[in-house]
Design an enzyme around this catalytic site. Structure first.
Site, PDB file in Angstrom:
ATOM      1  CB  THR A   7      39.462  55.328  24.121  1.00 37.74           C
ATOM      2  OG1 THR A   7      39.223  54.289  24.997  1.00 37.74           O
ATOM      3  CG2 THR A   7      38.295  53.972  22.565  1.00 37.74           C
ATOM      4  CG  ASN A   9      36.114  51.229  27.106  1.00 38.35           C
ATOM      5  OD1 ASN A   9      35.186  50.289  26.469  1.00 38.35           O
ATOM      6  ND2 ASN A   9      35.722  52.211  27.881  1.00 38.35           N
ATOM      7  N   GLY A  11      35.387  47.840  25.425  1.00 37.86           N
ATOM      8  CA  GLY A  11      33.691  48.138  25.084  1.00 37.86           C
ATOM      9  C   GLY A  11      33.807  49.309  24.133  1.00 37.86           C
ATOM     10  CG  ASP A  68      37.051  64.449  27.450  1.00 40.56           C
ATOM     11  OD1 ASP A  68      36.933  63.674  27.604  1.00 40.56           O
ATOM     12  OD2 ASP A  68      36.261  64.939  28.539  1.00 40.56           O
ATOM     13  CG  PHE A 153      30.873  52.634  32.705  1.00 40.97           C
ATOM     14  CD1 PHE A 153      30.067  52.831  31.450  1.00 40.97           C
ATOM     15  CD2 PHE A 153      31.628  53.921  32.505  1.00 40.97           C
ATOM     16  CE1 PHE A 153      30.201  53.861  30.601  1.00 40.97           C
ATOM     17  CE2 PHE A 153      31.437  54.473  31.828  1.00 40.97           C
ATOM     18  CZ  PHE A 153      31.184  55.143  30.480  1.00 40.97           C
ATOM     19  N   GLY A 154      29.993  53.767  36.022  1.00 40.27           N
ATOM     20  CA  GLY A 154      30.506  55.019  36.588  1.00 40.27           C
ATOM     21  C   GLY A 154      29.499  55.369  36.977  1.00 40.27           C
ATOM     22  CE1 TYR A 155      30.028  60.047  39.680  1.00 41.38           C
ATOM     23  CE2 TYR A 155      30.794  60.299  37.817  1.00 41.38           C
ATOM     24  CZ  TYR A 155      30.866  60.102  38.642  1.00 41.38           C
ATOM     25  OH  TYR A 155      32.419  61.163  39.209  1.00 41.38           O
ATOM     26  CG  ASP A 156      25.860  54.227  33.746  1.00 43.09           C
ATOM     27  OD1 ASP A 156      25.260  55.244  33.461  1.00 43.09           O
ATOM     28  OD2 ASP A 156      25.875  52.875  33.210  1.00 43.09           O
ATOM     29  CG  HIS A 181      25.812  60.382  27.297  1.00 46.04           C
ATOM     30  ND1 HIS A 181      25.896  58.998  27.768  1.00 46.04           N
ATOM     31  CD2 HIS A 181      27.206  60.920  27.627  1.00 46.04           C
ATOM     32  CE1 HIS A 181      26.498  58.605  28.167  1.00 46.04           C
ATOM     33  NE2 HIS A 181      27.742  59.128  28.195  1.00 46.04           N
TER      34      HIS A 181
HETATM   35  P1  IMP Z   1      35.900  59.224  29.302  1.00 45.71           P
HETATM   36  O1  IMP Z   1      34.911  59.955  28.754  1.00 45.71           O
HETATM   37  O2  IMP Z   1      35.865  57.803  28.857  1.00 45.71           O
HETATM   38  O3  IMP Z   1      37.315  59.276  30.421  1.00 45.71           O
HETATM   39  O4  IMP Z   1      34.746  59.435  30.719  1.00 45.71           O
HETATM   40  C1  IMP Z   1      34.574  60.498  31.880  1.00 45.71           C
HETATM   41  C2  IMP Z   1      33.800  59.814  33.360  1.00 45.71           C
HETATM   42  O5  IMP Z   1      32.579  60.828  32.775  1.00 45.71           O
HETATM   43  C3  IMP Z   1      33.411  58.225  33.155  1.00 45.71           C
HETATM   44  O6  IMP Z   1      34.914  56.967  33.952  1.00 45.71           O
HETATM   45  C4  IMP Z   1      32.229  58.115  34.271  1.00 45.71           C
HETATM   46  O7  IMP Z   1      32.360  58.410  35.346  1.00 45.71           O
HETATM   47  C5  IMP Z   1      31.652  59.379  33.514  1.00 45.71           C
HETATM   48  N1  IMP Z   1      30.587  58.175  32.312  1.00 45.71           N
HETATM   49  C6  IMP Z   1      31.364  59.197  30.920  1.00 45.71           C
HETATM   50  N2  IMP Z   1      30.179  58.472  30.664  1.00 45.71           N
HETATM   51  C7  IMP Z   1      29.482  57.717  31.257  1.00 45.71           C
HETATM   52  C8  IMP Z   1      28.538  56.671  31.062  1.00 45.71           C
HETATM   53  O8  IMP Z   1      27.296  56.161  30.134  1.00 45.71           O
HETATM   54  N3  IMP Z   1      28.073  56.346  32.854  1.00 45.71           N
HETATM   55  C9  IMP Z   1      28.339  56.727  33.525  1.00 45.71           C
HETATM   56  N4  IMP Z   1      29.160  56.915  33.837  1.00 45.71           N
HETATM   57  C10 IMP Z   1      29.362  57.913  32.627  1.00 45.71           C
END
Ligand code: IMP
Length: 206
Positions: A7, A9, A11, A68, A153-156, A181
């Site tokens: 990754t 990323n 963080g 993932d 981030f994301g859907y939090d 998770h």
């Molecule tokens: P990736 O595994 O980094 O590709 O993340 C997949 C997607 O799932 C992210 O872009 C978020 O939309 C969502 N996601 C995964 N983990 C989290 C989390 O801990 N908080 C919020 N969204 C999450």
């Protein structure tokens, strides 16, 4: 032992470097070896994590770790699942995805808004490792009716934790990193790696 993290990323890299340092693992970013992105063509979180790990291991000629993750909503039969990052469109922002999910659930009753985050975390010793270490963990919650909180981030902001009466975006980073998770999958992987010597996989049940 050096291991590449599949990754870019920052963080995720920092968190894994800290957790793996006591085990004498030096975690290096994939960007140090290649800028190439690999298509996530799998149909499950585990498959996609393996695709990313094998790609990184091949580029770095080192063992690799990849994760993932995504959110599964029961009222949507598990969607968006592996498509969580690109739910609203291929280039969607976190806000686009979250608003699409709220719109899809506009007519769904509170009791039917159950959901979970899922994370697959894998470790391969080589690109062709036939016995990868695979860990999977979930974090249960519900989809709120509106955003709350600014963390994560994301859907939090819409991932509601009924026992805490908070969304994931209202948790401190430390609290989220204890229960998420991703944190749970990482603890499982650490337990497996502690039982590893460089050339073997000594996994419980093997
Ligand atoms: P990736 O595994 O980094 O590709 O993340 C997949 C997607 O799932 C992210 O872009 C978020 O939309 C969502 N996601 C995964 N983990 C989290 C989390 O801990 N908080 C919020 N969204 C999450």
């Amino acid at each position: 032992m050096r291991v590449v993290l599949a990754t870019n990323n920052a963080g995720k890299l920092r968190e894994l470097q800290a957790l793996l340092a006591p085990l004498a693992f030096e975690v290096l970013p994939k960007s140090q070896f290649t800028q190439e992105e690999v298509a996530e063509t799998g149909t499950s979180f585990v498959e996609n994590a393996l695709i990313k790990a094998r790609h990184a291991a091949r580029a770095a000629k080192l063992p690799a770790i990849a994760d993932d993750s995504g959110i599964e909503v029961d009222a949507l039969y598990g969607a968006p699942g592996i498509y969580s990052a690109r739910y609203a469109s291929a280039q969607a922002s976190d806000a686009d995805n979250l608003h699409k999910l709220l719109a899809e659930l506009a007519n769904t009753a509170d009791a039917l808004r159950t959901a979970r985050y899922r994370c697959a975390l894998v470790y391969v010793r080589t690109a062709d490792d036939a016995a990868p270490l695979i860990c999977e963990a979930t974090w249960e919650g519900q989809i709120a009716r509106a955003s709350r909180g600014t963390g994560g981030f994301g859907y939090d902001p819409i991932f509601w934790l009924p026992e805490r009466r908070l969304t994931a975006a209202e948790l401190s980073a430390d609290d989220k990193n204890r229960i998420s998770h991703r944190a749970q999958a990482l603890q499982q992987l650490l337990a497996l790696l502690r039982g590893q010597s460089p050339g073997t996989h000594s996994q419980a049940g093997y």
